[in-house]
Scaffold this motif. Structure first.
Motif, PDB file in Angstrom:
ATOM      1  N   ASP A  45      -2.757 -21.280 -39.881  1.00  0.00           N
ATOM      2  CA  ASP A  45      -3.832 -22.532 -40.752  1.00  0.00           C
ATOM      3  C   ASP A  45      -3.006 -23.122 -41.392  1.00  0.00           C
ATOM      4  O   ASP A  45      -1.567 -23.957 -40.864  1.00  0.00           O
ATOM      5  CB  ASP A  45      -4.547 -21.356 -42.140  1.00  0.00           C
ATOM      6  CG  ASP A  45      -3.158 -21.635 -42.821  1.00  0.00           C
ATOM      7  OD1 ASP A  45      -2.413 -21.332 -43.252  1.00  0.00           O
ATOM      8  OD2 ASP A  45      -4.000 -20.385 -43.904  1.00  0.00           O
ATOM      9  N   GLN A  46      -3.521 -24.802 -42.000  1.00  0.00           N
ATOM     10  CA  GLN A  46      -2.960 -25.863 -42.475  1.00  0.00           C
ATOM     11  C   GLN A  46      -2.223 -25.464 -43.293  1.00  0.00           C
ATOM     12  O   GLN A  46      -1.003 -26.342 -43.590  1.00  0.00           O
ATOM     13  CB  GLN A  46      -4.193 -26.478 -43.362  1.00  0.00           C
ATOM     14  CG  GLN A  46      -4.455 -25.715 -44.080  1.00  0.00           C
ATOM     15  CD  GLN A  46      -5.938 -25.595 -43.555  1.00  0.00           C
ATOM     16  OE1 GLN A  46      -6.084 -24.580 -42.990  1.00  0.00           O
ATOM     17  NE2 GLN A  46      -7.060 -25.705 -44.768  1.00  0.00           N
ATOM     18  N   VAL A  98     -14.587 -22.731 -40.036  1.00  0.00           N
ATOM     19  CA  VAL A  98     -13.180 -22.610 -39.849  1.00  0.00           C
ATOM     20  C   VAL A  98     -13.045 -23.346 -38.448  1.00  0.00           C
ATOM     21  O   VAL A  98     -13.523 -23.388 -37.184  1.00  0.00           O
ATOM     22  CB  VAL A  98     -13.205 -21.392 -39.234  1.00  0.00           C
ATOM     23  CG1 VAL A  98     -11.597 -20.594 -38.836  1.00  0.00           C
ATOM     24  CG2 VAL A  98     -13.391 -20.238 -40.584  1.00  0.00           C
ATOM     25  N   PHE A  99     -11.989 -24.411 -38.401  1.00  0.00           N
ATOM     26  CA  PHE A  99     -12.224 -25.585 -37.804  1.00  0.00           C
ATOM     27  C   PHE A  99     -10.444 -25.315 -36.790  1.00  0.00           C
ATOM     28  O   PHE A  99      -9.420 -25.603 -37.358  1.00  0.00           O
ATOM     29  CB  PHE A  99     -11.770 -26.918 -38.013  1.00  0.00           C
ATOM     30  CG  PHE A  99     -11.463 -28.078 -37.423  1.00  0.00           C
ATOM     31  CD1 PHE A  99     -12.574 -28.758 -37.070  1.00  0.00           C
ATOM     32  CD2 PHE A  99      -9.962 -28.700 -37.345  1.00  0.00           C
ATOM     33  CE1 PHE A  99     -12.246 -29.819 -35.901  1.00  0.00           C
ATOM     34  CE2 PHE A  99     -10.034 -30.024 -36.774  1.00  0.00           C
ATOM     35  CZ  PHE A  99     -11.177 -29.943 -35.340  1.00  0.00           C
ATOM     36  N   VAL A 100     -11.008 -24.835 -35.617  1.00  0.00           N
ATOM     37  CA  VAL A 100      -9.780 -24.590 -34.229  1.00  0.00           C
ATOM     38  C   VAL A 100      -9.818 -25.877 -33.441  1.00  0.00           C
ATOM     39  O   VAL A 100     -10.534 -26.494 -33.150  1.00  0.00           O
ATOM     40  CB  VAL A 100     -10.116 -23.251 -33.876  1.00  0.00           C
ATOM     41  CG1 VAL A 100      -9.518 -22.760 -32.723  1.00  0.00           C
ATOM     42  CG2 VAL A 100     -11.158 -22.617 -34.737  1.00  0.00           C
ATOM     43  N   SER A 101      -7.867 -26.385 -34.197  1.00  0.00           N
ATOM     44  CA  SER A 101      -7.856 -27.386 -32.907  1.00  0.00           C
ATOM     45  C   SER A 101      -7.787 -26.583 -31.414  1.00  0.00           C
ATOM     46  O   SER A 101      -7.353 -25.894 -31.109  1.00  0.00           O
ATOM     47  CB  SER A 101      -6.351 -28.299 -33.427  1.00  0.00           C
ATOM     48  OG  SER A 101      -5.931 -28.794 -32.343  1.00  0.00           O
ATOM     49  N   ASP A 107      -2.279 -31.784 -33.508  1.00  0.00           N
ATOM     50  CA  ASP A 107      -2.299 -31.291 -34.740  1.00  0.00           C
ATOM     51  C   ASP A 107      -2.328 -29.922 -35.009  1.00  0.00           C
ATOM     52  O   ASP A 107      -1.794 -29.022 -35.027  1.00  0.00           O
ATOM     53  CB  ASP A 107      -4.540 -30.802 -33.749  1.00  0.00           C
ATOM     54  CG  ASP A 107      -4.767 -31.238 -33.874  1.00  0.00           C
ATOM     55  OD1 ASP A 107      -4.785 -32.846 -34.818  1.00  0.00           O
ATOM     56  OD2 ASP A 107      -6.062 -31.197 -33.441  1.00  0.00           O
ATOM     57  N   THR A 108      -0.809 -30.098 -35.610  1.00  0.00           N
ATOM     58  CA  THR A 108       0.448 -29.110 -36.218  1.00  0.00           C
ATOM     59  C   THR A 108      -0.782 -29.123 -38.152  1.00  0.00           C
ATOM     60  O   THR A 108      -1.780 -29.764 -38.430  1.00  0.00           O
ATOM     61  CB  THR A 108       1.515 -30.203 -36.900  1.00  0.00           C
ATOM     62  OG1 THR A 108       0.928 -31.760 -37.624  1.00  0.00           O
ATOM     63  CG2 THR A 108       2.443 -31.865 -35.428  1.00  0.00           C
ATOM     64  N   PRO A 109      -0.229 -27.724 -38.677  1.00  0.00           N
ATOM     65  CA  PRO A 109      -0.821 -27.916 -39.445  1.00  0.00           C
ATOM     66  C   PRO A 109      -1.020 -28.847 -40.941  1.00  0.00           C
ATOM     67  O   PRO A 109      -1.442 -28.884 -41.247  1.00  0.00           O
ATOM     68  CB  PRO A 109       0.451 -26.140 -40.549  1.00  0.00           C
ATOM     69  CG  PRO A 109       0.762 -26.369 -38.955  1.00  0.00           C
ATOM     70  CD  PRO A 109       1.303 -27.313 -38.081  1.00  0.00           C
ATOM     71  N   LYS A 110      -0.171 -29.745 -40.813  1.00  0.00           N
ATOM     72  CA  LYS A 110      -0.240 -30.553 -41.611  1.00  0.00           C
ATOM     73  C   LYS A 110      -1.206 -31.301 -41.560  1.00  0.00           C
ATOM     74  O   LYS A 110      -1.631 -31.554 -42.423  1.00  0.00           O
ATOM     75  CB  LYS A 110       1.317 -31.366 -41.725  1.00  0.00           C
ATOM     76  CG  LYS A 110       0.994 -32.892 -42.719  1.00  0.00           C
ATOM     77  CD  LYS A 110       2.321 -32.962 -42.712  1.00  0.00           C
ATOM     78  CE  LYS A 110       2.960 -34.425 -43.552  1.00  0.00           C
ATOM     79  NZ  LYS A 110       4.409 -34.890 -43.810  1.00  0.00           N
ATOM     80  N   ALA A 111      -0.942 -31.815 -40.087  1.00  0.00           N
ATOM     81  CA  ALA A 111      -2.194 -33.358 -39.579  1.00  0.00           C
ATOM     82  C   ALA A 111      -3.442 -32.473 -40.216  1.00  0.00           C
ATOM     83  O   ALA A 111      -4.193 -32.961 -40.540  1.00  0.00           O
ATOM     84  CB  ALA A 111      -2.092 -33.372 -37.974  1.00  0.00           C
ATOM     85  N   LEU A 112      -3.176 -30.851 -39.758  1.00  0.00           N
ATOM     86  CA  LEU A 112      -4.954 -29.928 -40.142  1.00  0.00           C
ATOM     87  C   LEU A 112      -5.617 -30.638 -41.756  1.00  0.00           C
ATOM     88  O   LEU A 112      -6.562 -30.709 -42.371  1.00  0.00           O
ATOM     89  CB  LEU A 112      -5.397 -28.524 -39.131  1.00  0.00           C
ATOM     90  CG  LEU A 112      -5.204 -29.007 -37.998  1.00  0.00           C
ATOM     91  CD1 LEU A 112      -4.802 -26.985 -37.712  1.00  0.00           C
ATOM     92  CD2 LEU A 112      -7.143 -29.589 -37.147  1.00  0.00           C
ATOM     93  N   GLY A 113      -4.176 -30.103 -41.925  1.00  0.00           N
ATOM     94  CA  GLY A 113      -4.451 -30.333 -43.566  1.00  0.00           C
ATOM     95  C   GLY A 113      -5.188 -31.881 -44.196  1.00  0.00           C
ATOM     96  O   GLY A 113      -5.847 -31.659 -45.070  1.00  0.00           O
ATOM     97  N   GLU A 114      -4.326 -32.285 -43.893  1.00  0.00           N
ATOM     98  CA  GLU A 114      -4.576 -34.090 -43.949  1.00  0.00           C
ATOM     99  C   GLU A 114      -6.563 -33.946 -43.766  1.00  0.00           C
ATOM    100  O   GLU A 114      -6.562 -35.008 -44.512  1.00  0.00           O
ATOM    101  CB  GLU A 114      -3.908 -34.801 -43.737  1.00  0.00           C
ATOM    102  CG  GLU A 114      -1.919 -34.845 -44.650  1.00  0.00           C
ATOM    103  CD  GLU A 114      -1.289 -35.608 -43.772  1.00  0.00           C
ATOM    104  OE1 GLU A 114      -1.105 -36.791 -42.372  1.00  0.00           O
ATOM    105  OE2 GLU A 114      -0.146 -35.984 -44.397  1.00  0.00           O
ATOM    106  N   ALA A 125     -12.985 -25.534 -46.005  1.00  0.00           N
ATOM    107  CA  ALA A 125     -12.211 -25.664 -44.382  1.00  0.00           C
ATOM    108  C   ALA A 125     -11.100 -24.499 -44.441  1.00  0.00           C
ATOM    109  O   ALA A 125      -9.815 -24.927 -44.940  1.00  0.00           O
ATOM    110  CB  ALA A 125     -13.058 -26.947 -44.070  1.00  0.00           C
ATOM    111  N   LEU A 126     -10.983 -23.933 -43.152  1.00  0.00           N
ATOM    112  CA  LEU A 126      -9.639 -23.720 -43.181  1.00  0.00           C
ATOM    113  C   LEU A 126      -9.555 -23.917 -42.133  1.00  0.00           C
ATOM    114  O   LEU A 126     -10.049 -23.768 -40.380  1.00  0.00           O
ATOM    115  CB  LEU A 126      -9.538 -21.938 -42.393  1.00  0.00           C
ATOM    116  CG  LEU A 126      -9.868 -21.721 -43.692  1.00  0.00           C
ATOM    117  CD1 LEU A 126      -9.638 -19.554 -43.386  1.00  0.00           C
ATOM    118  CD2 LEU A 126      -8.863 -21.875 -44.897  1.00  0.00           C
ATOM    119  N   GLY A 127      -8.048 -24.757 -40.793  1.00  0.00           N
ATOM    120  CA  GLY A 127      -7.835 -25.161 -39.885  1.00  0.00           C
ATOM    121  C   GLY A 127      -6.660 -24.561 -38.839  1.00  0.00           C
ATOM    122  O   GLY A 127      -5.693 -24.409 -39.764  1.00  0.00           O
ATOM    123  N   LEU A 128      -6.598 -24.034 -38.058  1.00  0.00           N
ATOM    124  CA  LEU A 128      -6.292 -23.281 -37.511  1.00  0.00           C
ATOM    125  C   LEU A 128      -5.222 -24.352 -36.254  1.00  0.00           C
ATOM    126  O   LEU A 128      -6.264 -24.600 -35.323  1.00  0.00           O
ATOM    127  CB  LEU A 128      -7.205 -21.934 -36.879  1.00  0.00           C
ATOM    128  CG  LEU A 128      -7.435 -21.240 -38.393  1.00  0.00           C
ATOM    129  CD1 LEU A 128      -7.947 -20.201 -37.439  1.00  0.00           C
ATOM    130  CD2 LEU A 128      -6.964 -20.846 -39.488  1.00  0.00           C
TER     131      LEU A 128
END
Length: 203
Positions: A45-46, A98-101, A107-114, A125-128
């Protein structure tokens, strides 16, 4: 044909009909799409935490595959999901996005978090993301198409399925939500599924 031959055939027909009725009542002949959507995955996840399909348990999940460089489909979908979340009121606490890249290269965890920190997007929202192999396995489980497409000026974009999949708190597929669905329509589908219970398979 003799009478002796007719009686066994008649009995056989009765048995076949009985088996068919039994199987139909148990759903053994059902071709419900819920059996085909969703499955096991191993992603992060992010925050960098390793997660699997267990994160779907206990909440209604709107699962969407996209990427942070997406110019239109992804932000408009996440905006609609964010608005739907607000329309759910207190029920929103039982819902997560749940947003799956499909673009693990960028799309790194950091990029998803931002990216997901946008106030217009869902609060829950969870980014995976993960390795290309892990993303491919998750996409296969959800029957999601995606492909890298070069851009004329250099770089690339990603073509991908634009459907959001609503999953129940048991991790089972409930229904698809079209990209064009309005926030009111999305909230309505989620409420309809909730009304059917935690194992709902339609909305």
């Amino acid at each position: 044909m003799s009478r002796r031959a007719v009686i066994p055939l008649a009995l056989l027909a009765v048995v076949i009909v009985a088996i068919a009725v039994f199987a139909s009542q148990r759903g053994l002949f059902s071709a419900k799409p819920s059996a085909a959507i969703g499955g096991a995955f191993q992603l992060v996840d992010q925050s960098g935490r390793k997660v699997d399909q267990g994160l779907l348990k206990g909440k209604w999940s709107a699962v969407f595959f996209g990427f942070t460089y997406c110019p239109d489909v992804c932000p408009t979908t996440l905006f609609a999901l964010g608005e739907a979340e607000r329309r759910l009121g207190d029920q929103a606490r039982d819902v997560q996005t749940v947003f799956v890249s499909v673009d693990p290269e960028r799309d790194t965890p950091k990029a998803l978090g931002e990216y997901l920190a946008n106030d217009a997007f869902p609060k829950q929202a969870l980014g995976l993301t993960g390795t290309p192999e892990q993303i491919a396995a998750a996409a296969k489980a959800y029957k999601v198409y995606y492909a890298k497409r070069p851009l004329e000026g250099g770089g690339y974009t990603m073509d991908h399925t634009a459907i959001t999949y609503l999953m129940n708190p048991s991790g089972g597929f409930v229904c698809p939500i079209a990209h064009a669905a309005t926030p009111d329509e999305i909230a309505g589908k989620i409420k309809a599924a909730m009304a059917k219970g935690r194992r709902a398979d339609s909305c």
